[in-house]
Design an enzyme around this catalytic site. Structure first.
Site, PDB file in Angstrom:
ATOM      1  N   CYS A  40       0.835  -1.200   0.000  1.00  0.00           N
ATOM      2  CA  CYS A  40       0.000   0.000   0.000  1.00  0.00           C
ATOM      3  C   CYS A  40       0.873   1.256   0.000  1.00  0.00           C
ATOM      4  N   HIS A  41       0.261   2.405  -0.312  1.00  0.00           N
ATOM      5  CA  HIS A  41       1.019   3.651  -0.447  1.00  0.00           C
ATOM      6  C   HIS A  41       1.788   4.069   0.786  1.00  0.00           C
ATOM      7  N   THR A  42       1.230   3.775   1.940  1.00  0.00           N
ATOM      8  CA  THR A  42       1.885   4.223   3.165  1.00  0.00           C
ATOM      9  C   THR A  42       3.216   3.500   3.383  1.00  0.00           C
ATOM     10  N   HIS A  62       1.219  -3.448   6.281  1.00  0.00           N
ATOM     11  CA  HIS A  62       0.102  -3.281   7.228  1.00  0.00           C
ATOM     12  C   HIS A  62      -1.189  -3.849   6.661  1.00  0.00           C
ATOM     13  N   GLU A  63      -1.111  -4.615   5.554  1.00  0.00           N
ATOM     14  CA  GLU A  63      -2.336  -5.100   4.892  1.00  0.00           C
ATOM     15  C   GLU A  63      -2.233  -6.617   4.736  1.00  0.00           C
ATOM     16  N   CYS A  92      -9.743  -1.782  21.371  1.00  0.00           N
ATOM     17  CA  CYS A  92      -9.615  -2.371  22.714  1.00  0.00           C
ATOM     18  C   CYS A  92     -10.965  -2.485  23.413  1.00  0.00           C
ATOM     19  N   CYS A  95     -10.879   1.889  26.049  1.00  0.00           N
ATOM     20  CA  CYS A  95     -10.310   3.237  26.178  1.00  0.00           C
ATOM     21  C   CYS A  95     -11.420   4.279  26.002  1.00  0.00           C
ATOM     22  N   CYS A  98     -12.771   4.283  22.347  1.00  0.00           N
ATOM     23  CA  CYS A  98     -13.663   3.165  22.023  1.00  0.00           C
ATOM     24  C   CYS A  98     -15.009   3.314  22.737  1.00  0.00           C
ATOM     25  N   CYS A 106      -8.967   4.058  18.363  1.00  0.00           N
ATOM     26  CA  CYS A 106      -8.601   3.509  19.677  1.00  0.00           C
ATOM     27  C   CYS A 106      -7.256   4.088  20.109  1.00  0.00           C
ATOM     28  N   ARG A 110      -1.567   3.522  21.197  1.00  0.00           N
ATOM     29  CA  ARG A 110      -1.185   4.504  20.188  1.00  0.00           C
ATOM     30  C   ARG A 110       0.269   4.966  20.320  1.00  0.00           C
ATOM     31  N   CYS A 169      -6.605  -3.066   4.711  1.00  0.00           N
ATOM     32  CA  CYS A 169      -6.499  -1.609   4.528  1.00  0.00           C
ATOM     33  C   CYS A 169      -7.451  -1.106   3.448  1.00  0.00           C
ATOM     34  N   ARG A 370      -3.716  -3.293  -7.058  1.00  0.00           N
ATOM     35  CA  ARG A 370      -3.093  -3.848  -5.858  1.00  0.00           C
ATOM     36  C   ARG A 370      -2.158  -4.990  -6.218  1.00  0.00           C
TER      37      ARG A 370
HETATM   38  P1  NAD Z   1      -3.461   5.192  -6.160  1.00  0.00           P
HETATM   39  O1  NAD Z   1      -2.178   5.815  -6.536  1.00  0.00           O
HETATM   40  O2  NAD Z   1      -3.729   3.771  -6.524  1.00  0.00           O
HETATM   41  O3  NAD Z   1      -4.660   6.050  -6.784  1.00  0.00           O
HETATM   42  C1  NAD Z   1      -4.648   7.448  -6.877  1.00  0.00           C
HETATM   43  C2  NAD Z   1      -5.430   7.822  -8.155  1.00  0.00           C
HETATM   44  O4  NAD Z   1      -5.601   9.257  -8.160  1.00  0.00           O
HETATM   45  C3  NAD Z   1      -4.710   7.459  -9.447  1.00  0.00           C
HETATM   46  O5  NAD Z   1      -5.573   6.729 -10.296  1.00  0.00           O
HETATM   47  C4  NAD Z   1      -4.339   8.809 -10.058  1.00  0.00           C
HETATM   48  O6  NAD Z   1      -4.358   8.784 -11.482  1.00  0.00           O
HETATM   49  C5  NAD Z   1      -5.426   9.710  -9.478  1.00  0.00           C
HETATM   50  N1  NAD Z   1      -5.065  11.126  -9.421  1.00  0.00           N
HETATM   51  C6  NAD Z   1      -3.875  11.687  -9.079  1.00  0.00           C
HETATM   52  N2  NAD Z   1      -3.930  13.028  -9.145  1.00  0.00           N
HETATM   53  C7  NAD Z   1      -5.199  13.341  -9.517  1.00  0.00           C
HETATM   54  C8  NAD Z   1      -5.873  14.573  -9.764  1.00  0.00           C
HETATM   55  N3  NAD Z   1      -5.251  15.754  -9.624  1.00  0.00           N
HETATM   56  N4  NAD Z   1      -7.168  14.522 -10.131  1.00  0.00           N
HETATM   57  C9  NAD Z   1      -7.797  13.334 -10.289  1.00  0.00           C
HETATM   58  N5  NAD Z   1      -7.206  12.132 -10.090  1.00  0.00           N
HETATM   59  C10 NAD Z   1      -5.922  12.142  -9.702  1.00  0.00           C
HETATM   60  O7  NAD Z   1      -3.637   5.379  -4.578  1.00  0.00           O
HETATM   61  P2  NAD Z   1      -4.611   4.597  -3.575  1.00  0.00           P
HETATM   62  O8  NAD Z   1      -3.999   3.325  -3.148  1.00  0.00           O
HETATM   63  O9  NAD Z   1      -5.974   4.561  -4.152  1.00  0.00           O
HETATM   64  O10 NAD Z   1      -4.578   5.594  -2.316  1.00  0.00           O
HETATM   65  C11 NAD Z   1      -5.161   6.870  -2.391  1.00  0.00           C
HETATM   66  C12 NAD Z   1      -4.866   7.673  -1.127  1.00  0.00           C
HETATM   67  O11 NAD Z   1      -5.560   7.118  -0.019  1.00  0.00           O
HETATM   68  C13 NAD Z   1      -3.388   7.711  -0.727  1.00  0.00           C
HETATM   69  O12 NAD Z   1      -3.092   9.056  -0.339  1.00  0.00           O
HETATM   70  C14 NAD Z   1      -3.345   6.782   0.472  1.00  0.00           C
HETATM   71  O13 NAD Z   1      -2.276   7.088   1.340  1.00  0.00           O
HETATM   72  C15 NAD Z   1      -4.689   7.081   1.091  1.00  0.00           C
HETATM   73  N6  NAD Z   1      -5.186   6.104   2.088  1.00  0.00           N
HETATM   74  C16 NAD Z   1      -5.817   6.593   3.186  1.00  0.00           C
HETATM   75  C17 NAD Z   1      -6.313   5.756   4.151  1.00  0.00           C
HETATM   76  C18 NAD Z   1      -7.055   6.289   5.349  1.00  0.00           C
HETATM   77  O14 NAD Z   1      -7.340   5.542   6.270  1.00  0.00           O
HETATM   78  N7  NAD Z   1      -7.419   7.571   5.374  1.00  0.00           N
HETATM   79  C19 NAD Z   1      -6.141   4.363   4.017  1.00  0.00           C
HETATM   80  C20 NAD Z   1      -5.524   3.877   2.874  1.00  0.00           C
HETATM   81  C21 NAD Z   1      -5.045   4.759   1.908  1.00  0.00           C
HETATM   82  C1  022 Z   2      -3.049   3.336   5.363  1.00  0.00           C
HETATM   83  N1  022 Z   2      -3.005   4.676   5.502  1.00  0.00           N
HETATM   84  C2  022 Z   2      -2.657   5.202   4.319  1.00  0.00           C
HETATM   85  C3  022 Z   2      -2.495   4.178   3.462  1.00  0.00           C
HETATM   86  N2  022 Z   2      -2.743   3.033   4.124  1.00  0.00           N
HETATM   87  C4  022 Z   2      -3.268   5.365   6.675  1.00  0.00           C
HETATM   88  C5  022 Z   2      -2.301   6.197   7.200  1.00  0.00           C
HETATM   89  C6  022 Z   2      -2.568   6.922   8.355  1.00  0.00           C
HETATM   90  C7  022 Z   2      -3.799   6.806   8.984  1.00  0.00           C
HETATM   91  C8  022 Z   2      -4.747   5.933   8.465  1.00  0.00           C
HETATM   92  C9  022 Z   2      -4.478   5.216   7.300  1.00  0.00           C
HETATM   93  C10 022 Z   2      -4.091   7.574  10.126  1.00  0.00           C
HETATM   94  C11 022 Z   2      -5.100   8.527  10.227  1.00  0.00           C
HETATM   95  C12 022 Z   2      -5.050   9.057  11.509  1.00  0.00           C
HETATM   96  C13 022 Z   2      -4.020   8.436  12.173  1.00  0.00           C
HETATM   97  N3  022 Z   2      -3.396   7.548  11.338  1.00  0.00           N
HETATM   98  C14 022 Z   2      -3.647   8.708  13.585  1.00  0.00           C
HETATM   99  C15 022 Z   2      -4.352   7.778  14.488  1.00  0.00           C
HETATM  100  C16 022 Z   2      -4.184   8.185  15.953  1.00  0.00           C
HETATM  101  O1  022 Z   2      -3.391   9.080  16.238  1.00  0.00           O
HETATM  102  O2  022 Z   2      -4.878   7.589  16.787  1.00  0.00           O
HETATM  103  C17 022 Z   2      -2.314   6.738  11.679  1.00  0.00           C
HETATM  104  C18 022 Z   2      -2.514   5.403  12.037  1.00  0.00           C
HETATM  105  C19 022 Z   2      -1.416   4.592  12.398  1.00  0.00           C
HETATM  106  C20 022 Z   2      -0.134   5.130  12.423  1.00  0.00           C
HETATM  107  C21 022 Z   2       0.052   6.454  12.076  1.00  0.00           C
HETATM  108  C22 022 Z   2      -1.042   7.249  11.706  1.00  0.00           C
HETATM  109  C23 022 Z   2       1.028   4.279  12.830  1.00  0.00           C
HETATM  110  O3  022 Z   2       0.847   3.183  13.302  1.00  0.00           O
HETATM  111  N4  022 Z   2       2.260   4.714  12.665  1.00  0.00           N
HETATM  112  C24 022 Z   2      -3.877   4.776  12.018  1.00  0.00           C
HETATM  113 ZN    ZN Z   3      -2.751   1.080   3.497  1.00  0.00          ZN
END
Ligand code: NAD
Ligand code: 022
Ligand code: ZN
Length: 375
Positions: A40-42, A62-63, A92, A95, A98, A106, A110, A169, A370
């Site tokens: 995954c991206h992270t 993480h996945e 948990c 906390c 939760c 949770c 952390r 994830c 993926r």
């Molecule tokens: P990815 O790279 O597979 O997909 C991103 C898509 O966005 C691509 O298809 C790309 O062409 C498109 N894109 C880029 N710039 C653009 C623009 N300006 N306008 C329109 N489309 C555009 O990435 P992903 O795996 O789908 O992840 C997406 C995001 O989600 C990442 O930032 C990732 O870190 C985040 N994420 C967040 C969480 C969370 O819990 N909040 C969890 C997992 C992933």
């Molecule tokens: C997963 N992410 C992006 C791609 N795959 C992702 C990254 C960060 C978070 C969630 C998903 C995230 C959002 C908010 C937080 N995190 C903070 C949570 C908190 O402070 O309680 C986050 C998480 C874990 C970690 C860091 C940031 C870590 O374990 N290092 C859920």
């Molecule tokens: Zn992820």
């Protein structure tokens, strides 16, 4: 015990596949044999060195999905042989967070999780006597890992590891953002920005929720077919619309007697702060909800005119799709087994651990949705 792992030795270097040492589970912990893990991206963000909180050396990932091998003293919720998905957001159930019922974040472990350590402040991984950091409380780029009991979801053993690892994830984040965070209702209109591994799961979540109009926005024209495959009804390439993207989308979402336009729900799945603004401003005056899912680079800021919020739009964010892992992840596995959600077509590449760096290259080139490593 000796295990095989892809070790992040330093920022900016490829992962190194090697044999490392893993200590057994202590009180409240479980030893898991990881059977499959997504990339995954992270993981890439941390490996690149761009993540200011990244720690090295570490075992990333993480996945995952796997099987419980052994449990430490006091563990009651899982036993050897159970199939589990590791949770980077634990649950948990005790906390203040939760118990609040208002968040899935949770706080029980952390502080140590962020420092790459188990809850007792130590690491179970080592290499020639030197400590290796855990990562996001999971470290799934190893064929065995140790996790706190509160960070594993017990799932149906009929489900294939090489598919349900994605629920650890991407699937939960996308589908959960629709159901838990946005709470989309039947008949809604929605716009999804970014049709990658997250955006496509938002699209299938919207289909599941019964949304009427599901607009996908992506710069890559190849994403049209991908979006349609999971329920997208309209595709917009910003390059073909030019500077007028937001008015274009607002106009596209006008329905019936509504002369204002804008989507009921919009989702950023790019991590680009300019896109986050577009997503907010393309949501409907008075009630639009815009959900930030993408994780922006360190130091990035979002902007809009306060008027956008004063006129009734809400800007929200979500981590892990708002899912409470031990409660919600087993349900998503059941939805997959029942055919309510799809996973198989999104897993475009399967690799052995020795080729894990190829999975990162496939992510950089945009070739993969993926990649999954099977052990
Ligand atoms: P990815 O790279 O597979 O997909 C991103 C898509 O966005 C691509 O298809 C790309 O062409 C498109 N894109 C880029 N710039 C653009 C623009 N300006 N306008 C329109 N489309 C555009 O990435 P992903 O795996 O789908 O992840 C997406 C995001 O989600 C990442 O930032 C990732 O870190 C985040 N994420 C967040 C969480 C969370 O819990 N909040 C969890 C997992 C992933
Ligand atoms: C997963 N992410 C992006 C791609 N795959 C992702 C990254 C960060 C978070 C969630 C998903 C995230 C959002 C908010 C937080 N995190 C903070 C949570 C908190 O402070 O309680 C986050 C998480 C874990 C970690 C860091 C940031 C870590 O374990 N290092 C859920
Ligand atoms: Zn992820």
């Amino acid at each position: 015990m000796e295990i095989r792992a892809a070790v992040a030795v330093a920022a900016g270097k490829p992962l190194e596949i090697m044999t490392v040492n893993l200590d057994g589970p202590r009180a409240g912990e479980v030893l898991i044999e990881i059977k499959a893990t997504g990339i995954c991206h992270t993981d890439d963000f941390t490996l690149s060195g761009a993540d200011p909180e990244g720690l090295f050396p570490a075992i990333l990932g993480h996945e995952g999905a796997g099987v419980v091998v052994e449990v430490g003293p006091g563990v009651t919720s899982v036993k050897a042989g159970d199939h589990v998905i590791p949770l980077y957001t634990p649950e948990c159930r005790q906390c203040p967070s939760c118990l609040s019922r208002k968040t899935n974040l949770c706080t029980a472990i952390r502080a140590t999780q962020g420092r790459g350590l188990m809850p007792d402040g130590t690491s179970r991984f080592s290499l020639r006597g030197e400590k290796l950091h855990h990562y996001m409380g999971c470290s799934t780029f190893a064929n065995f890992t140790v996790l706190p009991e509160i960070a594993v979801a017990k799932v149906n053993p009929d489900a294939p590891f090489d598919k349900i690892c994605y629920i650890g994830c991407g699937v939960t984040t996308g589908v959960g953002a629709v159901l838990n965070t946005a709470k989309v209702e039947v008949g809604a209109t929605a716009i999804v920005f970014g049709l990658g591994g997250i955006g496509l799961n938002v699209i299938q979540g919207l289909r599941l929720a019964g949304a009427d109009m599901i607009i996908g926005v992506d710069l890559n024209p190849a994403k049209r077919g991908w979006g349609e495959r999971f329920g997208m009804t309209h595709f917009v390439n910003p390059r073909e619309v030019g500077a007028e993207l937001v008015p274009y989308l607002v106009n596209l979402t006008k329905r019936g007697a509504d002369t204002i336009g804008g989507a009921d729900y919009t989702f950023d799945c790019t991590g680009n702060v300019t896109v986050m603004r577009q997503a907010l401003e393309a949501s409907h005056r008075g009630w639009g909800k815009s959900i930030v899912i993408g994780v922006a680079g360190a130091g990035q800021e979002i902007a809009t005119r306060p008027f956008q919020l004063v006129t009734g739009r809400s800007w929200m964010g979500t981590a892990f799709g708002g899912a409470r892992g031990r409660t919600d992840v087993p349900k998503i596995v059941e939805w997959y087994l029942a055919g309510k959600i799809e996973i198989d077509p999104m897993i475009t590449h399967v690799l052995p651990l020795d080729d894990i760096n190829k999975g990162f290259a496939l992510m950089h080139s945009g070739e993969s949705i993926r990649s999954v490593v099977v052990y």
